[in-house]
Enzyme design. Structure first.
Site, mmCIF file in Angstrom:
data_model
loop_
_atom_site.group_PDB
_atom_site.id
_atom_site.type_symbol
_atom_site.label_atom_id
_atom_site.label_comp_id
_atom_site.label_asym_id
_atom_site.label_seq_id
_atom_site.Cartn_x
_atom_site.Cartn_y
_atom_site.Cartn_z
ATOM 1 N N ARG A 105 -4.701 -22.349 -13.475
ATOM 2 C CA ARG A 105 -4.790 -22.840 -12.096
ATOM 3 C C ARG A 105 -5.805 -22.002 -11.313
ATOM 4 O O ARG A 105 -5.903 -20.784 -11.502
ATOM 5 C CB ARG A 105 -3.401 -22.701 -11.452
ATOM 6 C CG ARG A 105 -3.287 -23.223 -10.027
ATOM 7 C CD ARG A 105 -3.303 -24.709 -9.985
ATOM 8 N NE ARG A 105 -2.885 -25.257 -8.696
ATOM 9 C CZ ARG A 105 -3.108 -26.518 -8.343
ATOM 10 N NH1 ARG A 105 -3.732 -27.357 -9.159
ATOM 11 N NH2 ARG A 105 -2.697 -26.973 -7.186
ATOM 12 N N THR A 395 -6.696 -36.622 -11.092
ATOM 13 C CA THR A 395 -7.166 -35.654 -12.054
ATOM 14 C C THR A 395 -7.084 -36.347 -13.400
ATOM 15 O O THR A 395 -7.396 -37.521 -13.498
ATOM 16 C CB THR A 395 -6.353 -34.348 -11.916
ATOM 17 O OG1 THR A 395 -6.311 -33.697 -13.144
ATOM 18 C CG2 THR A 395 -4.951 -34.559 -11.501
ATOM 19 N N THR A 413 -7.702 -30.577 -13.713
ATOM 20 C CA THR A 413 -8.105 -31.151 -12.435
ATOM 21 C C THR A 413 -9.255 -30.426 -11.744
ATOM 22 O O THR A 413 -9.501 -29.255 -12.029
ATOM 23 C CB THR A 413 -6.875 -31.117 -11.482
ATOM 24 O OG1 THR A 413 -7.181 -31.793 -10.275
ATOM 25 C CG2 THR A 413 -6.458 -29.702 -11.145
ATOM 26 N N GLU A 434 -9.323 -27.182 -4.803
ATOM 27 C CA GLU A 434 -7.894 -26.906 -5.011
ATOM 28 C C GLU A 434 -7.259 -26.099 -3.885
ATOM 29 O O GLU A 434 -6.041 -26.138 -3.696
ATOM 30 C CB GLU A 434 -7.709 -26.177 -6.347
ATOM 31 C CG GLU A 434 -6.514 -26.659 -7.141
ATOM 32 C CD GLU A 434 -6.738 -28.049 -7.720
ATOM 33 O OE1 GLU A 434 -5.853 -28.890 -7.558
ATOM 34 O OE2 GLU A 434 -7.791 -28.279 -8.333
ATOM 35 N N SER A 456 0.905 -26.847 -7.164
ATOM 36 C CA SER A 456 0.430 -28.051 -7.845
ATOM 37 C C SER A 456 1.583 -29.023 -8.041
ATOM 38 O O SER A 456 2.755 -28.673 -7.870
ATOM 39 C CB SER A 456 -0.136 -27.640 -9.209
ATOM 40 O OG SER A 456 -0.396 -28.784 -9.992
ATOM 41 N N SER A 457 1.217 -30.245 -8.395
ATOM 42 C CA SER A 457 2.223 -31.236 -8.798
ATOM 43 C C SER A 457 2.080 -31.582 -10.269
ATOM 44 O O SER A 457 2.807 -32.430 -10.785
ATOM 45 C CB SER A 457 2.035 -32.528 -7.995
ATOM 46 O OG SER A 457 2.199 -32.272 -6.647
#
Ligand code: GLU
Length: 693
Positions: A105, A395, A413, A434, A456-457
């Site tokens: 991430r 994404t 993503t 992001e 995030s999801s």
């Protein structure tokens, strides 16, 4: 178009299960005899799927294939993911019988604070503005993530798996319908960035389906990476140029931020659903915990009996989503900064307590987060602050099984389509936005902080039966990812659909009362019945997510897969099994009726032929009106029958049912109002002409 196959109805009628006859795991049916045996990939683009298949064919494992697919996607689907972004790679490593998550991430640079996205007056800068500046760019993790995964769990070198991507970028690829659509929709964003415009636009106009997209700068970047590894990016010339560009666009990222980027290997979150284990993304993603909460809430109902996409199923599902998304907003963020009540959120008693808030007959307006910390004997770290959701991004997700039984489920993503819209000049890749996944306003666990990962999801997920993984699944779509993954899992497990059908069955999404996003194919009666319960369906359908999944039948060793149709989803088995999705039909505008009916401000989905103006007064087809208002008609109510159908006078009916009625003849709008608490129950009003349902 998404649809339900009649096979499913047959299955329900005769009460046998599809899976028992065909396979030892759900998601497979008799029509899928020819499973692959030597590996399988499901990817949103056929060219990246080809790359993954070839790696498996040549003896690479699932992680090698994942690395090659990611790099190829940077070329063939550059608006969705790439080395300018981040992601979560879920790996099942067969040799160690271990599931692990590689977290790449993006990270917030060190020179930021919680006020990053506030204007001079202290108000959040609108998303449309804040997502296209250098401030929106988080320190990218994808390349280091891919490299780390290869080093720890792969068998091939980065320099090898990057080859196909280099070729694709150098030689060029044909723009497919999906890429053409995304370029067209983001024309303005691309026009604003010279480097991006020079790649994706031709004389200022979007590249079209069939055009060739050559990415010379990106090929050069990948060749540098091939020679120098991720150093070329994190401490070398690629990074230098990136930092320069981010700063030029108003960001604060420095070479030190880039050098300090760390990939984390994390333990995924786990729970069970109807006897199957579900393993999904841990924080900083909210995805796994929220998917699991929805499933646990739904486990308390007979979902199978309700039937796929029935009004009853959608009612409970919507309510379960509201409960889970409320907890998500309050408690889920980067765990390295604030503890997340992972145990409390999935505690059985807590789930029961939350489920008890669901009313079987009405949408509940007031849903707040619960207190999962109570089940861990702690206090929340920060007061919760309710946050608005960003516009839904896109994404990409892909899933892989290799011949040894290793799995990869990888969601990756750059946040919005084309990310921040900033391309690194001379290096040909898009930068993420992001940072906008942090809350724009300070105060909650997901506020902007230096070195932190935005919530995030993304929900790359594995399903296990008797301790053995059998399915890898995930989706893009920002917060809608969670809904797409949970619904597809229920379609497979409860509704017993083969995987392809489970993916193509229309989905809904609702993060909070009352608005429900819905996909084409959810029928009008279902929507009317749910609106009568207080849910508000958006006026137009929209596609939700893009699910890619693969399945392994551990008993036969056969592998299957499904892919979504909102991009050119492709499943390729090494020895056999092939599926390619077709472009869905365009969503058509409904013909406007002679007037509009709104209940408590929500436009009702009546079609033009169901509405009539008779002597200047509004009438609606009887069954449709009664369904939408939640009424049962008494015998003596007069209907108007100009043709084979009967119509009811809206004003009389609504008055009789206790609505406040306003007919605006000039605007041709009939407005009905009723307090949620005023809705009667069936046996309350036995003598009336009209009783509520
Ligand atoms: N930024 C999103 C997330 O991490 C993913 C992008 C999307 O699909 O919207 O949840």
């Amino acid at each position: 178009m998404k649809y339900l196959k009649s096979l499913i109805l047959v299955v329900f009628m005769f009460g046998f299960t599809v899976t028992s006859a065909a396979a030892s795991v759900p998601g497979v049916d008799q029509s899928m005899k020819k499973g692959a045996t030597k590996g399988i990939v499901s990817v949103s683009h056929p060219l990246a799927a080809e790359v993954g298949k070839k790696i498996l064919e040549e003896g690479g494992n699932a992680v090698d294939a994942a690395a090659a697919i990611q790099l190829s996607l940077n070329v063939v689907e550059p608006m969705m993911s790439g080395i300018g972004g981040g992601g979560f790679m879920m790996i099942y490593n067969k040799a160690e019988d271990k599931i692990t998550m590689i977290d790449s991430r993006e990270i917030a640079p060190k020179n930021v604070n919680p006020e990053l996205f506030l204007d001079e007056k202290g108000k959040p800068i609108p998303f449309s503005k804040r997502h296209t500046t250098g401030k929106a760019v988080g320190v990218p993790g994808t390349l280091k993530g891919v490299e780390t995964a290869l080093e720890k769990y792969g068998t091939m070198e980065l320099a090898e798996v990057i080859n196909p991507a280099i070729k694709q970028a150098d030689k060029g690829i044909k723009v497919n319908w999906s890429m053409a659509k995304y370029i067209d929709e983001n024309k303005q964003k691309l026009q604003n960035n010279e480097a991006a415009a020079s790649v994706f636009l031709l004389k200022g106009q979007p590249l079209k389906k069939g055009d060739t997209l050559v990415q010379t700068d990106l090929a050069k970047t990948f060749k540098l990476i091939q020679k120098q590894g991720s150093e070329a990016f994190y401490t070398g010339e690629i990074g230098e140029s990136m930092i320069k560009e981010v700063q030029k666009q108003g960001g604060t990222m420095t070479a030190e931020d880039l050098e300090n980027y760390v990939v984390k290997e994390r333990e995924p979150v786990k729970s069970t659903y109807r006897g199957y284990e579900v393993v999904s993304a841990a924080p900083p993603s909210s995805g796994g915990l929220t998917v699991l909460q929805i499933l646990k809430l739904m486990e308390g109902y007979d979902v199978k009996k309700m039937g796929a996409n029935s009004p009853e199923y959608f009612h409970y599902l919507t309510e379960a989503m509201h409960l889970a998304y409320a907890d998500r907003a309050a408690y889920m963020a980067d765990e390295d900064f604030y503890d997340v009540p992972k145990k409390g959120l999935l505690n059985e008693t807590y789930i029961k307590e939350r489920r008890a808030l669901i009313n079987s007959n009405r949408a509940t307006a007031e849903i707040k987060e619960g207190d999962p910390w109570r089940y861990e004997g702690k206090e929340p770290a920060l007061e919760s602050t309710v946050k608005e959701e960003n516009p839904i991004g896109q994404t990409t997700h892909f899933s892989i099984i290799d011949k040894w039984g290793n799995f990869v489920s990888y969601t990756t993503t750059i946040e919005q389509v084309f990310g921040s819209g900033i391309m690194v000049p001379g290096y040909g890749f898009m930068l993420n936005n992001e940072m906008t996944d942090f809350d724009a306003a300070p105060g909650g666990v997901n506020q902007v902080e230096p070195g932190k990962r935005p919530r995030s999801s993304m929900s790359p997920t594995l399903l296990l039966k008797d301790g053995q993984p059998f399915m890898a699944i995930g989706s893009p779509g920002g917060p809608t990812i969670i809904a797409s993954v949970a619904e597809t899992i229920m379609n497979v497990i409860d509704h017993q659909m083969p995987i392809q059908e489970a993916i193509l069955t229309p989905r809904i999404y609702s993060a909070g009362y009352p608005t429900v996003r819905w996909e084409p194919g959810i029928d009008q009666n279902t929507r009317l019945e749910l609106m009568a319960k207080g849910h508000v369906f958006e006026e137009k359908p929209e596609h939700i997510g893009n699910v890619q999944a693969v399945i392994l039948d551990n008993e036969t060793g056969k592998m299957y897969g499904g892919a979504d149709n909102t991009r050119e989803g492709t499943v390729l088995g090494v020895d056999r099994f092939f599926y390619k999705s077709k472009e869905p039909k365009e969503i058509k505008e409904e013909k406007k009726g002679p007037f509009i009916l709104k209940v408590n401000g929500a436009v009702y989905p009546y079609t033009a032929d169901q509405m009539k103006l008779i002597d200047g007064k509004p009438y609606i087809q009887s069954d449709k009106l009664l369904l939408g208002l939640g009424l049962i008609k008494s015998e003596d109510l007069e209907t108007y029958k100009p043709d084979k159908k009967s119509y009811l006078p809206v004003i009389t009916v609504a008055n009789g049912a206790g609505f406040k009625v306003e007919w605006n003849e000039e605007k041709k709008e009939i407005l009905l109002e009723k307090d949620s608490s005023d809705y009667d129950h069936p046996d309350d009003d036995e003598d009336g002409d009209i009783i509520t349902n």
